[in-house]
Design a protein around this motif. Structure first.
Motif, PDB file in Angstrom:
ATOM      1  N   MET A 466      40.810 -25.135   5.943  1.00 55.47           N
ATOM      2  CA  MET A 466      40.956 -23.689   5.782  1.00 55.47           C
ATOM      3  C   MET A 466      41.955 -23.378   4.666  1.00 55.47           C
ATOM      4  N   LYS A 467      43.005 -24.195   4.604  1.00 57.43           N
ATOM      5  CA  LYS A 467      43.986 -24.004   3.528  1.00 57.43           C
ATOM      6  C   LYS A 467      43.298 -24.194   2.180  1.00 57.43           C
ATOM      7  N   GLN A 468      42.442 -25.206   2.123  1.00 60.41           N
ATOM      8  CA  GLN A 468      41.715 -25.478   0.881  1.00 60.41           C
ATOM      9  C   GLN A 468      40.881 -24.253   0.481  1.00 60.41           C
ATOM     10  N   VAL A 469      40.259 -23.623   1.466  1.00 61.07           N
ATOM     11  CA  VAL A 469      39.443 -22.438   1.196  1.00 61.07           C
ATOM     12  C   VAL A 469      40.315 -21.323   0.624  1.00 61.07           C
ATOM     13  N   PHE A 470      41.442 -21.048   1.317  1.00 61.86           N
ATOM     14  CA  PHE A 470      42.308 -19.953   0.859  1.00 61.86           C
ATOM     15  C   PHE A 470      42.885 -20.238  -0.521  1.00 61.86           C
ATOM     16  N   ILE A 471      43.288 -21.507  -0.711  1.00 59.79           N
ATOM     17  CA  ILE A 471      43.861 -21.878  -2.012  1.00 59.79           C
ATOM     18  C   ILE A 471      42.830 -21.648  -3.122  1.00 59.79           C
ATOM     19  N   ASN A 472      41.591 -22.060  -2.855  1.00 57.55           N
ATOM     20  CA  ASN A 472      40.508 -21.840  -3.818  1.00 57.55           C
ATOM     21  C   ASN A 472      40.380 -20.380  -4.213  1.00 57.55           C
ATOM     22  N   MET A 473      40.345 -19.548  -3.182  1.00 54.54           N
ATOM     23  CA  MET A 473      40.135 -18.117  -3.407  1.00 54.54           C
ATOM     24  C   MET A 473      41.316 -17.526  -4.172  1.00 54.54           C
ATOM     25  N   ILE A 474      42.531 -17.875  -3.716  1.00 54.04           N
ATOM     26  CA  ILE A 474      43.721 -17.286  -4.332  1.00 54.04           C
ATOM     27  C   ILE A 474      43.858 -17.765  -5.782  1.00 54.04           C
ATOM     28  N   LEU A 475      43.560 -19.058  -6.001  1.00 50.28           N
ATOM     29  CA  LEU A 475      43.644 -19.572  -7.376  1.00 50.28           C
ATOM     30  C   LEU A 475      42.603 -18.921  -8.272  1.00 50.28           C
ATOM     31  N   ASN A 476      41.412 -18.678  -7.734  1.00 48.76           N
ATOM     32  CA  ASN A 476      40.381 -17.976  -8.510  1.00 48.76           C
ATOM     33  C   ASN A 476      40.892 -16.597  -8.911  1.00 48.76           C
ATOM     34  N   SER A 477      41.490 -15.912  -7.948  1.00 47.47           N
ATOM     35  CA  SER A 477      42.031 -14.583  -8.233  1.00 47.47           C
ATOM     36  C   SER A 477      43.100 -14.665  -9.307  1.00 47.47           C
ATOM     37  N   PHE A 478      43.988 -15.633  -9.126  1.00 48.26           N
ATOM     38  CA  PHE A 478      45.098 -15.821 -10.077  1.00 48.26           C
ATOM     39  C   PHE A 478      44.545 -16.057 -11.484  1.00 48.26           C
ATOM     40  N   GLU A 479      43.562 -16.939 -11.571  1.00 52.20           N
ATOM     41  CA  GLU A 479      43.033 -17.300 -12.886  1.00 52.20           C
ATOM     42  C   GLU A 479      42.261 -16.140 -13.515  1.00 52.20           C
ATOM     43  N   ALA A 480      41.722 -15.272 -12.658  1.00 51.66           N
ATOM     44  CA  ALA A 480      40.959 -14.146 -13.194  1.00 51.66           C
ATOM     45  C   ALA A 480      41.879 -13.097 -13.816  1.00 51.66           C
ATOM     46  N   MET A 481      43.184 -13.144 -13.464  1.00 47.44           N
ATOM     47  CA  MET A 481      44.074 -12.050 -13.862  1.00 47.44           C
ATOM     48  C   MET A 481      44.969 -12.376 -15.043  1.00 47.44           C
ATOM     49  N   ASN A 482      44.847 -13.599 -15.576  1.00 50.39           N
ATOM     50  CA  ASN A 482      45.651 -14.009 -16.731  1.00 50.39           C
ATOM     51  C   ASN A 482      47.149 -13.746 -16.536  1.00 50.39           C
ATOM     52  N   GLY A 483      47.632 -14.077 -15.373  1.00 48.19           N
ATOM     53  CA  GLY A 483      49.090 -14.031 -15.153  1.00 48.19           C
ATOM     54  C   GLY A 483      49.657 -12.660 -14.824  1.00 48.19           C
ATOM     55  N   LYS A 484      48.825 -11.620 -14.801  1.00 48.97           N
ATOM     56  CA  LYS A 484      49.383 -10.313 -14.487  1.00 48.97           C
ATOM     57  C   LYS A 484      48.411  -9.519 -13.613  1.00 48.97           C
ATOM     58  N   GLY A 485      48.886  -9.029 -12.480  1.00 51.63           N
ATOM     59  CA  GLY A 485      48.020  -8.236 -11.617  1.00 51.63           C
ATOM     60  C   GLY A 485      48.483  -8.284 -10.175  1.00 51.63           C
ATOM     61  N   GLU A 486      47.598  -7.929  -9.298  1.00 51.06           N
ATOM     62  CA  GLU A 486      47.985  -7.844  -7.895  1.00 51.06           C
ATOM     63  C   GLU A 486      46.960  -8.553  -7.025  1.00 51.06           C
ATOM     64  N   ILE A 487      47.463  -9.323  -6.096  1.00 51.74           N
ATOM     65  CA  ILE A 487      46.580  -9.958  -5.120  1.00 51.74           C
ATOM     66  C   ILE A 487      46.914  -9.378  -3.753  1.00 51.74           C
ATOM     67  N   THR A 488      45.916  -8.887  -3.066  1.00 46.87           N
ATOM     68  CA  THR A 488      46.137  -8.333  -1.736  1.00 46.87           C
ATOM     69  C   THR A 488      45.450  -9.233  -0.716  1.00 46.87           C
ATOM     70  N   ILE A 489      46.242  -9.645   0.262  1.00 52.03           N
ATOM     71  CA  ILE A 489      45.681 -10.505   1.305  1.00 52.03           C
ATOM     72  C   ILE A 489      45.804  -9.788   2.640  1.00 52.03           C
ATOM     73  N   GLN A 490      44.669  -9.678   3.279  1.00 50.79           N
ATOM     74  CA  GLN A 490      44.652  -8.929   4.539  1.00 50.79           C
ATOM     75  C   GLN A 490      43.986  -9.798   5.609  1.00 50.79           C
ATOM     76  N   THR A 491      44.556  -9.737   6.818  1.00 48.96           N
ATOM     77  CA  THR A 491      43.831 -10.368   7.922  1.00 48.96           C
ATOM     78  C   THR A 491      43.586  -9.279   8.973  1.00 48.96           C
TER      79      THR A 491
END
Lengths: 579, 121
Positions: A466-491
């Motif tokens: 599950m950590k691998q899944v979240f890391i994948n998603m978060i890293l994708n988000s990070f890479e999509a934003m070129n170092g600047k932006g906002e990531i919102t995580i909700q459960t």
């Protein structure tokens, strides 16, 4: 007139800037000449409260006799005058033998030469500095005028000795302060601990005129090979003695002193060393020992008790500095190590998983292997090979088969470890991952907003997967934003459907969204838009989520961002408690 | 079985040659494509009894290519062929007919081809 002239000369000498011994000698010579006393002696009161014959007129014959023993206060005539601070006068009839001190035994042979004696306390209003002794061969008793004059001179000598004491003390103080301030400078530099310790022993040895100074560190310092830092000559038997002193100092937790007589056979020189070993204590624990060695008689003006005091002061001083240095060095190392570990972890996570990396390598290796094996087989089939050549071809084929099988085994092993299903706190899992990311500097421009539902039930899944899944998603988000932006995580706990209770984890970014023409491909294996992507991250994430009965949905707003929603089923039978 | 026409899609030239020769030895007519676009073009303009498709190919990936091929001809039999065994179990969800892990030993590939061609008459 003669008297005033005499006093004027004495005051002039006493105020001159000659060295103390010369001034005293000159004054005593003047007394001897002008007042016709053959012997003029000053017994000085030492720090250990004993009276030593320290000064005498040039032609004194008694000086070598009486300077061999140091009187106690109250002992004999000299000791009594010192104690009572009242002058005493004698002539040859009533002078006690040996001045009342049995240790002046050599006086017996010469006493008959002298006719009158005066013992005058050398003091000011508050302190006694010693006793002035004047002796005449010819005079029958001391004249009243002389008594007055001697009292005045004794007072002047007292002032002189007092000034000198103050001067020596202030010199000592200044020298101590200079040493400590030098040490302070050294100890607060930003240098490597080794360099600091080398500079420390150098400064101590130079400041105290020591023949050597040594610090032996008993404390783990990273990357430090040597634990003894020495300035000066320290070898052979002296080194052994120093080690003994160090052991004692550590055991007793106090500064110890030791006199060492060294017969140097090579140089035929007998050397006497005074050694001072002082433990460097922090929190009552010795982290090292400072040892300072002097040759006797030395060039420094410190007495034994001074040295004990100074050595202790210095070690106290460097203990603090050293502790800080050692701790900060250790801290630096730990931080460095931590940073490296963190970098490594992030690097590894960027590869998403070892399995992915292996799969990639396997893919690259496998194609050439297939080609080699395949064509060798064809070669053997097409050409009419001799028996030997055929055997060679078969060897190639079977070795390729072996390699392929190894490759498959490795892949099966690293890629699909059996999932370890356990009750997993998804919120905690996300917090763990975020901690990992946010402590990385390149995440500075990313604002992370968390909205974690505290009523989230535990989920039966493999926490690492599950950590691998979240890391994948978060890293994708990070890479999509070129170092600047906002990531919102909700459960969110979605308990609406009683038959199919589930939770939702959403990860949104502000990376501008995904090109709608490719969105249906993003879960395909090897599909990637990144230059260095493997195209496996989302494919594997999707598999992991599917394996535990979940699903991933995408909300894509072109120009704004993407939200990945991961739905995971809640195992009703097992799950009761809330997170 | 003879005169069946097979399209092999793989970005590695040597793999294409190997598979071509191996399958030609079996009596098949073999055509080649080195990427997804070329494969789609060839499927559009020709009629193949079977497509052997690598998953990891440049340009559009294997699964996209598969989807495009199925759009052209829903009944087009396709075997996914990859060095990578991880997704073997997913092949049916991707609407392919079989999944073969690439190997120097082409026995499995040949058997699978024969099986599918037999099934499809």
């Amino acid at each position: 007139m003669k008297t005033i002239q005499l006093l004027g000369e004495i005051i002039e000498i006493s105020n001159s800037n000659l060295e103390i011994n010369s001034r005293m000698q000159a004054i005593l010579n003047i007394i001897s000449h002008r007042m016709e006393f053959e012997e003029v002696l000053v017994f000085k009161l030492d720090k250990d409260k004993r009276l030593t014959c320290s000064y005498a007129n040039e032609k004194s014959r008694l000086y070598p006799i009486v300077n061999k023993y140091r009187c106690h206060i109250g002992e004999g005539v000299i000791g009594t005058v010192a104690q009572k601070r009242v002058p005493q006068y004698f002539n040859h009839n009533d002078i006690p033998p040996r001045f009342g001190c049995i240790f002046f035994n050599e006086l017996d042979d010469v006493m008959y030469n002298y006719r009158s004696f005066a013992f005058i306390p050398v003091s000011d209003d508050s302190f006694l500095y010693g006793v002035l002794v004047v002796i005449s061969r010819s005079m029958e008793g001391i004249k009243d005028n002389d008594k007055i004059l001697l009292a005045i001179i004794a007072r002047e000598i007292g002032g002189l000795l007092k000034t000198n004491d103050l001067l020596i003390n202030s010199k000592k103080r200044i020298s101590e302060l200079v040493t400590l301030s030098e040490l302070g400078k050294i100890l607060t530099t930003n240098l490597e601990p080794q360099t600091i310790l080398k500079n420390t022993v150098f400064t101590i040895a130079k400041a105290l005129n020591a023949v050597f100074a040594s610090i032996n560190i008993d404390w783990p310092i990273p990357k430090m090979e040597c634990h003894r830092f020495v300035y000066g000559n320290l070898n052979g038997s002296l080194a052994e003695i120093v080690e003994d002193c160090e052991k004692q100092a550590i055991q007793q937790k106090k500064t110890i002193t030791y006199e060492y007589y060294n017969d140097n056979n090579d140089l035929q020189v007998k050397k006497i060393y005074s050694l001072y070993s002082s433990p460097i204590l922090t929190k009552n624990k010795a982290i090292g020992v400072l040892t300072i060695g002097f040759l006797k008689p030395g060039k420094n003006f410190y007495q034994n008790e001074d040295m004990l005091y100074i050595t202790t002061t210095i070690t106290n001083y460097i203990a603090n500095g050293l502790e800080n240095i050692l701790l900060s060095t250790k801290l630096k190392e730990v931080i460095k190590e931590l940073n490296e570990t963190q970098k490594r972890v992030i690097e590894q996570e960027k590869f998403k998983s070892l399995g992915e990396m292996m799969a990639n390598i396997a893919h690259e290796i496998k194609n050439p292997l297939v080609v080699i094996g395949g064509f060798t087989k064809r070669l053997a089939k097409k050409v009419n090979l001799s028996q030997t050549e055929n055997r060679y071809a078969n060897i190639i084929v079977s070795e390729v088969a072996r390699l392929e099988s190894i490759l498959n085994d490795v892949l099966n092993y690293v890629k699909e470890p059996p999932p370890i299903l356990d009750e997993c706190n998804i919120n905690a899992c996300i917090e763990d991952i975020l901690y990992l990311f946010t402590s990385d500097g390149s995440w500075e421009g990313i604002k992370i907003t968390k909205d974690l539902d505290p009523s989230l039930p535990l989920i039966l899944c493999d926490v690492q997967q599950m950590k691998q899944v979240f890391i994948n998603m978060i890293l994708n988000s990070f890479e999509a934003m070129n170092g600047k932006g906002e990531i919102t995580i909700q459960t969110k706990n979605i308990a609406d459907d009683e038959n199919h209770p589930q939770i939702m984890i959403s990860i949104s970014d502000t990376g501008g969204g995904i090109d709608p023409t490719i969105i249906e491909n993003i879960f395909n294996p090897f599909f990637t838009t990144k230059e260095k992507g493997t195209g496996l991250g989302l494919a594997i994430s999707n598999k992991i989520v599917k394996n535990i009965g979940g699903r991933i949905e995408i909300e894509n707003i072109v120009g704004k961002g993407v939200t990945f929603k991961i739905y995971l089923p809640v195992n009703k039978n097992k799950n009761n408690g809330e997170v | 079985m003879k005169n069946k026409k097979i399209l092999i899609v793989d970005d590695e030239e040597n793999i294409r040659i190997l598979f071509k020769e191996e399958l030609e030895d079996e009596g098949y007519a073999v055509d080649l494509a080195s990427n997804g676009f070329e494969a789609i073009e060839k499927v559009k303009n020709n009629s193949y009894d079977l497509v052997v498709l690598d998953i990891k190919i440049p340009g559009i990936d294997g699964i996209q290519t598969l989807n495009e091929i199925k759009k052209i001809n829903t009944n087009q039999p396709v075997i996914l062929c990859s060095a990578y065994g991880e997704f073997r179990q997913d092949f049916s969800s991707w609407a392919s007919d079989a999944y073969v892990v690439k190997s120097a030993d082409t026995k499995e590939l040949k058997q699978t081809i024969a099986k599918i061609l037999t099934q499809n008459g």
